[in-house]
Design a protein around this motif. Structure first.
Motif, PDB file in Angstrom:
ATOM      1  N   ARG A  18      99.334  11.973  42.713  1.00 27.93           N
ATOM      2  CA  ARG A  18      98.915  10.575  42.888  1.00 27.93           C
ATOM      3  C   ARG A  18      98.235  10.044  41.629  1.00 27.93           C
ATOM      4  NH1 ARG A  18      96.768  11.951  48.578  1.00 27.93           N
ATOM      5  NH2 ARG A  18      98.602  11.616  49.859  1.00 27.93           N
ATOM      6  N   PHE A  19      97.413  10.884  40.995  1.00 22.17           N
ATOM      7  CA  PHE A  19      96.756  10.503  39.746  1.00 22.17           C
ATOM      8  C   PHE A  19      97.805  10.174  38.686  1.00 22.17           C
ATOM      9  CE2 PHE A  19      95.349  11.888  35.528  1.00 22.17           C
ATOM     10  CZ  PHE A  19      94.285  11.028  35.317  1.00 22.17           C
ATOM     11  N   TYR A  20      98.784  11.059  38.525  1.00 24.51           N
ATOM     12  CA  TYR A  20      99.829  10.827  37.529  1.00 24.51           C
ATOM     13  C   TYR A  20     100.648   9.585  37.869  1.00 24.51           C
ATOM     14  CZ  TYR A  20      98.666  15.430  35.670  1.00 24.51           C
ATOM     15  OH  TYR A  20      98.009  16.507  35.120  1.00 24.51           O
ATOM     16  N   GLU A  21     100.836   9.339  39.145  1.00 23.15           N
ATOM     17  CA  GLU A  21     101.506   8.108  39.562  1.00 23.15           C
ATOM     18  C   GLU A  21     100.679   6.894  39.142  1.00 23.15           C
ATOM     19  OE1 GLU A  21     102.720   5.665  43.623  1.00 23.15           O
ATOM     20  OE2 GLU A  21     101.959   7.715  43.801  1.00 23.15           O
ATOM     21  N   ASP A  22      99.371   6.935  39.381  1.00 18.01           N
ATOM     22  CA  ASP A  22      98.484   5.835  38.989  1.00 18.01           C
ATOM     23  C   ASP A  22      98.526   5.590  37.480  1.00 18.01           C
ATOM     24  OD1 ASP A  22      97.667   5.425  41.610  1.00 18.01           O
ATOM     25  OD2 ASP A  22      95.777   6.536  41.380  1.00 18.01           O
ATOM     26  N   LYS A  23      98.746   6.632  36.712  1.00 21.69           N
ATOM     27  CA  LYS A  23      98.809   6.519  35.253  1.00 21.69           C
ATOM     28  C   LYS A  23     100.208   6.134  34.765  1.00 21.69           C
ATOM     29  CE  LYS A  23      94.550   7.532  34.658  1.00 21.69           C
ATOM     30  NZ  LYS A  23      93.628   6.489  34.232  1.00 21.69           N
ATOM     31  N   GLY A  24     101.147   5.981  35.701  1.00 25.50           N
ATOM     32  CA  GLY A  24     102.499   5.552  35.334  1.00 25.50           C
ATOM     33  C   GLY A  24     103.398   6.646  34.809  1.00 25.50           C
ATOM     34  N   LEU A  25     103.053   7.907  35.081  1.00 26.23           N
ATOM     35  CA  LEU A  25     103.867   9.017  34.578  1.00 26.23           C
ATOM     36  C   LEU A  25     105.042   9.331  35.492  1.00 26.23           C
ATOM     37  CD1 LEU A  25     101.019  11.358  33.295  1.00 26.23           C
ATOM     38  CD2 LEU A  25     102.202   9.514  32.102  1.00 26.23           C
ATOM     39  N   VAL A  26     104.916   9.020  36.771  1.00 30.30           N
ATOM     40  CA  VAL A  26     106.027   9.119  37.729  1.00 30.30           C
ATOM     41  C   VAL A  26     106.043   7.827  38.548  1.00 30.30           C
ATOM     42  CG1 VAL A  26     106.173  11.643  37.918  1.00 30.30           C
ATOM     43  CG2 VAL A  26     104.576  10.393  39.376  1.00 30.30           C
ATOM     44  N   HIS A  27     107.223   7.504  39.026  1.00 26.10           N
ATOM     45  CA  HIS A  27     107.407   6.251  39.768  1.00 26.10           C
ATOM     46  C   HIS A  27     108.173   6.533  41.056  1.00 26.10           C
ATOM     47  CE1 HIS A  27     107.201   5.284  35.423  1.00 26.10           C
ATOM     48  NE2 HIS A  27     106.281   4.452  35.871  1.00 26.10           N
ATOM     49  N   PRO A  28     107.453   6.887  42.110  1.00 20.64           N
ATOM     50  CA  PRO A  28     108.147   7.217  43.358  1.00 20.64           C
ATOM     51  C   PRO A  28     108.767   5.980  44.000  1.00 20.64           C
ATOM     52  CG  PRO A  28     105.791   7.136  43.723  1.00 20.64           C
ATOM     53  CD  PRO A  28     106.007   6.978  42.250  1.00 20.64           C
ATOM     54  N   LEU A  29     109.772   6.266  44.772  1.00 19.18           N
ATOM     55  CA  LEU A  29     110.365   5.243  45.623  1.00 19.18           C
ATOM     56  C   LEU A  29     109.554   5.240  46.916  1.00 19.18           C
ATOM     57  CD1 LEU A  29     114.043   6.414  45.075  1.00 19.18           C
ATOM     58  CD2 LEU A  29     112.854   4.558  43.873  1.00 19.18           C
ATOM     59  N   ARG A  30     109.776   4.262  47.762  1.00 19.14           N
ATOM     60  CA  ARG A  30     109.095   4.219  49.055  1.00 19.14           C
ATOM     61  C   ARG A  30     110.135   4.231  50.167  1.00 19.14           C
ATOM     62  NH1 ARG A  30     103.425   4.874  49.130  1.00 19.14           N
ATOM     63  NH2 ARG A  30     102.731   4.291  47.060  1.00 19.14           N
ATOM     64  N   SER A  31     109.839   5.019  51.191  1.00 19.88           N
ATOM     65  CA  SER A  31     110.712   5.051  52.365  1.00 19.88           C
ATOM     66  C   SER A  31     110.460   3.785  53.183  1.00 19.88           C
ATOM     67  CB  SER A  31     110.417   6.300  53.204  1.00 19.88           C
ATOM     68  OG  SER A  31     109.136   6.171  53.807  1.00 19.88           O
ATOM     69  N   ALA A  32     111.254   3.605  54.189  1.00 23.15           N
ATOM     70  CA  ALA A  32     111.074   2.443  55.076  1.00 23.15           C
ATOM     71  C   ALA A  32     109.676   2.446  55.688  1.00 23.15           C
ATOM     72  CB  ALA A  32     112.140   2.448  56.168  1.00 23.15           C
ATOM     73  N   GLY A  33     109.105   3.627  55.885  1.00 22.35           N
ATOM     74  CA  GLY A  33     107.766   3.753  56.444  1.00 22.35           C
ATOM     75  C   GLY A  33     106.667   3.717  55.385  1.00 22.35           C
ATOM     76  N   GLY A  34     107.032   3.479  54.125  1.00 20.79           N
ATOM     77  CA  GLY A  34     106.046   3.374  53.055  1.00 20.79           C
ATOM     78  C   GLY A  34     105.647   4.700  52.418  1.00 20.79           C
ATOM     79  N   GLN A  35     106.312   5.791  52.810  1.00 24.09           N
ATOM     80  CA  GLN A  35     105.970   7.093  52.229  1.00 24.09           C
ATOM     81  C   GLN A  35     106.621   7.251  50.854  1.00 24.09           C
ATOM     82  OE1 GLN A  35     107.523   9.545  55.381  1.00 24.09           O
ATOM     83  NE2 GLN A  35     105.478   9.846  56.245  1.00 24.09           N
ATOM     84  N   ARG A  36     105.922   7.972  49.993  1.00 26.62           N
ATOM     85  CA  ARG A  36     106.452   8.230  48.656  1.00 26.62           C
ATOM     86  C   ARG A  36     107.640   9.171  48.749  1.00 26.62           C
ATOM     87  NH1 ARG A  36     100.938   8.110  48.321  1.00 26.62           N
ATOM     88  NH2 ARG A  36     100.027   6.967  46.573  1.00 26.62           N
ATOM     89  N   ARG A  37     108.650   8.876  47.939  1.00 30.03           N
ATOM     90  CA  ARG A  37     109.803   9.756  47.777  1.00 30.03           C
ATOM     91  C   ARG A  37     110.077   9.873  46.282  1.00 30.03           C
ATOM     92  NH1 ARG A  37     108.567  11.048  52.178  1.00 30.03           N
ATOM     93  NH2 ARG A  37     109.783  10.783  54.081  1.00 30.03           N
TER      94      ARG A  37
END
Length: 147
Positions: free
Chosen positions: A24-43
């Motif tokens: 999640r930290f790396y996501e916040d820093k823009g190092l990974v960009h997850p997709l979101r499922s229909a339920g809003g979960q990271r993929r």
């Protein structure tokens, strides 16, 4: 995109050895960009395993999150990086690593001598830095900072 090509954050954590909070930290820093499922979960894409593995290696080499982010922006989104992609990045960070190695070697070689801190408590300081001449250039270990 096929569901089988996507990973949950828990799956990604298991594959990379990172904690969910670190991802999640790396996501916040823009190092990974997850997709979101229909339920809003990271993929996450399977290629994110390599991206995060690169982050871990780059951090061990002493690169900052900003330096790592700059390099990761050069990688394609949505596919695994090719050998050409990694070669381009390795060439880019090689200069940074070489500069750090040179700085560490200079520091190691000067540690036993005067570092220009202005303490004047060592007998050598009277030879290397009489009357704290290094202090005229500013605070801190001037000889090491200027090197």
């Amino acid at each position: 995109m096929a569901k089988s090509n996507l990973l949950t954050i828990g799956d990604l954590a298991a594959r990379t050895g990172l904690s969910v909070s670190a991802i999640r930290f790396y996501e916040d820093k823009g190092l990974v960009h997850p997709l979101r499922s229909a339920g809003g979960q990271r993929r996450f894409l399977r290629s994110d395993i390599r991206r995060l593995s690169f982050v871990l290696i780059a951090q061990q080499l002493g690169l900052s999150i900003g330096e790592i982010a700059k390099q990761l922006k050069l990688l394609p989104e949505g596919r695994a990086p090719t050998q050409r992609d990694w070669t381009r990045i390795s060439k880019a960070i090689r200069g940074t690593i070489d500069a750090r190695i040179a700085e560490l070697e200079r520091t190691r070689d000067r540690l036993d001598g005067c570092i220009g801190c202005g303490c004047l408590s060592l007998k050598k300081c009277q030879l290397y830095n009489p009357e704290d001449r290094a202090g005229l250039k500013g605070p801190g270990p001037r000889h090491l900072i200027e090197a």
